[in-house]
Design an enzyme around this catalytic site. Structure first.
Site, PDB file in Angstrom:
ATOM      1  N   HIS A   1      -2.854   1.215  -4.690  1.00 59.44           N
ATOM      2  CA  HIS A   1      -2.400   0.064  -5.490  1.00 59.44           C
ATOM      3  C   HIS A   1      -2.798   0.323  -6.944  1.00 59.44           C
ATOM      4  CE1 HIS A   1      -1.393  -2.828  -2.209  1.00 59.44           C
ATOM      5  NE2 HIS A   1      -2.146  -1.972  -1.525  1.00 59.44           N
TER       6      HIS A   1
ATOM      7  N   HIS B   1      -5.719  -8.530  -2.584  1.00 58.75           N
ATOM      8  CA  HIS B   1      -5.888  -9.015  -1.208  1.00 58.75           C
ATOM      9  C   HIS B   1      -7.130  -9.899  -1.175  1.00 58.75           C
ATOM     10  CE1 HIS B   1      -4.040  -4.977  -0.984  1.00 58.75           C
ATOM     11  NE2 HIS B   1      -3.353  -5.440   0.048  1.00 58.75           N
TER      12      HIS B   1
ATOM     13  N   ALA C   1       2.706  -2.450   3.877  1.00 60.32           N
ATOM     14  CA  ALA C   1       2.500  -1.514   4.984  1.00 60.32           C
ATOM     15  C   ALA C   1       1.922  -2.366   6.118  1.00 60.32           C
ATOM     16  CB  ALA C   1       1.505  -0.444   4.568  1.00 60.32           C
TER      17      ALA C   1
ATOM     18  N   HIS D   1      -6.777   3.912   6.533  1.00 57.47           N
ATOM     19  CA  HIS D   1      -5.963   3.601   5.355  1.00 57.47           C
ATOM     20  C   HIS D   1      -5.296   4.885   4.823  1.00 57.47           C
ATOM     21  CE1 HIS D   1      -4.487   1.143   2.136  1.00 57.47           C
ATOM     22  NE2 HIS D   1      -5.072   1.867   1.221  1.00 57.47           N
TER      23      HIS D   1
ATOM     24  N   TYR E   1      -9.381  -9.985   0.975  1.00 56.06           N
ATOM     25  CA  TYR E   1     -10.580  -9.281   1.458  1.00 56.06           C
ATOM     26  C   TYR E   1     -11.285  -8.501   0.354  1.00 56.06           C
ATOM     27  CZ  TYR E   1      -7.533  -5.123   1.754  1.00 56.06           C
ATOM     28  OH  TYR E   1      -6.670  -4.097   1.462  1.00 56.06           O
ATOM     29  N   GLU E   2     -10.609  -8.282  -0.787  1.00 53.45           N
ATOM     30  CA  GLU E   2     -11.270  -7.597  -1.911  1.00 53.45           C
ATOM     31  C   GLU E   2     -12.271  -8.524  -2.592  1.00 53.45           C
ATOM     32  OE1 GLU E   2      -8.411  -5.222  -4.513  1.00 53.45           O
ATOM     33  OE2 GLU E   2      -7.020  -6.304  -3.221  1.00 53.45           O
TER      34      GLU E   2
ATOM     35  N   SER F   1       0.830  -1.207   0.000  1.00 57.01           N
ATOM     36  CA  SER F   1       0.000   0.000   0.000  1.00 57.01           C
ATOM     37  C   SER F   1       0.862   1.253   0.000  1.00 57.01           C
ATOM     38  CB  SER F   1      -0.895   0.020   1.237  1.00 57.01           C
ATOM     39  OG  SER F   1      -1.910  -0.937   1.112  1.00 57.01           O
TER      40      SER F   1
ATOM     41  N   ASN G   1       1.669   2.413  11.521  1.00 55.40           N
ATOM     42  CA  ASN G   1       0.831   2.793  12.686  1.00 55.40           C
ATOM     43  C   ASN G   1       1.127   1.825  13.823  1.00 55.40           C
ATOM     44  OD1 ASN G   1      -0.718   1.003  10.646  1.00 55.40           O
ATOM     45  ND2 ASN G   1      -1.728   0.574  12.595  1.00 55.40           N
TER      46      ASN G   1
ATOM     47  N   MET H   1      -2.433  -7.470   6.149  1.00 53.20           N
ATOM     48  CA  MET H   1      -3.482  -8.276   5.479  1.00 53.20           C
ATOM     49  C   MET H   1      -3.004  -8.830   4.140  1.00 53.20           C
ATOM     50  SD  MET H   1      -6.491  -5.485   6.115  1.00 53.20           S
ATOM     51  CE  MET H   1      -6.540  -4.511   7.620  1.00 53.20           C
ATOM     52  N   SER H   2      -1.694  -9.023   4.002  1.00 51.05           N
ATOM     53  CA  SER H   2      -1.184  -9.477   2.692  1.00 51.05           C
ATOM     54  C   SER H   2       0.066 -10.327   2.885  1.00 51.05           C
ATOM     55  CB  SER H   2      -0.843  -8.251   1.832  1.00 51.05           C
ATOM     56  OG  SER H   2       0.293  -7.583   2.359  1.00 51.05           O
TER      57      SER H   2
END
Ligand code: R1P
Length: 312
Positions: free
Chosen positions: A66, A91, A121, A283, A93-94, A35, A249, A225-226
């Protein structure tokens, strides 16, 4: 488990090669951009962009930060090393099938890639990691893998593949060494680069404080998440893997929960209390940090690509 239609490997390779000059048709290094980290394209010379929509079997990346293109070109000093960078990833989740998520890595292997550098990230779980630190991943903790969502579940995509893949050395020690040498050559402050364990979660929700503490207690340093699906496919394809997280973060509140009970009791007793408040991640913030700190990541990747020995 549902079967997924065969992916059109041969057609994809044919289309890609037809769009490239011969010098770029056999990339040595594959790069997956996390990201906000697609700016790596600026380190590539003689770039040819191949949009995902032109490649049979590729999906579109729907996440801000992306881009949906492969970038082919040369990286590093001298004649340069032929590379292919995925400027945006898929990803789960997409809504992409796991086979689609890892398809580009398999395509890279079929094009001749032998080393893959995966960036992301990530949220920091280890309180010693400040925002902006780059973490060289040396291991991962993948709850989905342990609970029936392993990306390699299902029929093998090639009869050449092994059914059981060892992951004890999934992240190449030689490539990891090169990143620390890169940091030295680039005169980075030693605190800018750490090493650690990546926890893979499905997302798209960010972690609750309890989930963050759980992952930290389980031994993870960063969470995202990747990456893990790509690492698994790359190892199945026999590629050497390096993975870098940019901490965007903090997930775990160092001093624990903000206690409303304590706050109310203190107020009633006429005292002032300052209890820790959780950072609310977004995000947008992730992309902002990627923009501000991504250059260091790019320089490291460029140096590593230019220094990979012939036989690693
Ligand atoms: O892992 P990359 O693609 O860098 O993206 C990270 O940033 C997004 C959340 O902000 C999630 O997709 C997470 O995995």
């Amino acid at each position: 488990m549902s079967q997924h239609p065969e992916l059109p490997f041969a057609a994809a390779i044919e289309v890609i090669k037809s769009l490239l000059p011969e010098t770029l048709q056999k990339p040595r290094v594959g790069i997956v951009c996390g990201s906000g980290l697609g700016g790596i394209v600026d380190c590539i010379r003689d770039v040819v962009l191949v949009p995902y929509k032109m490649i049979p079997g590729f999906a579109e990346s729907t996440v801000p930060g992306h881009k949906s293109s492969l970038a082919f070109g040369l990286m590093g000093p001298g004649d340069g090393v032929p590379v292919v960078a995925m400027l945006g990833r898929f990803h789960p989740y997409e809504g992409h099938h796991m086979r689609t998520v890892v398809y580009p890595v398999r395509i890279m292997a079929k094009l001749g890639v032998t080393e893959v550098i995966i960036t992301n990230a990530a949220g920091g779980l280890n309180p010693k990691l400040s925002v902006g630190t780059i973490v060289v991943i040396h291991d991962h903790l993948a709850l989905p893998n342990m609970t029936g969502m392993n990306p390699l579940l299902g029929p093998l995509t090639s009869p050449r593949h092994q059914r059981f893949i060892p992951l004890s050395d999934a992240y190449s020690p030689s490539l990891r060494r090169l990143v620390f040498l890169a940091a030295h050559h680039l005169s980075l402050d030693p605190s800018a680069l750490a090493e650690g364990t990546y926890a893979w979660v499905s997302g798209p929700t960010y972690e609750t404080p309890a989930e963050g503490r759980f992952l930290r207690l389980a031994g993870a340093d960063v969470v995202g998440m990747s990456t893990v699906p790509e690492v698994l496919a790359a190892r199945e394809e026999g590629l050497n893997v390096m993975a870098l997280s940019l901490v965007t973060n903090a997930v775990v509140i160092p001093d624990g929960y903000r206690s409303i009970r304590e706050e109310v009791l203190a107020e009633l007793a006429g005292k002032r209390v300052e209890l820790p408040v959780a950072d609310v991640v977004s995000h947008e913030e992730v992309l902002e940090i990627g923009k501000a700190k991504g250059e260091v990541m790019m320089k490291l990747v460029e140096w590593v690509v230019g220094s990979i020995p012939c036989n690693i």
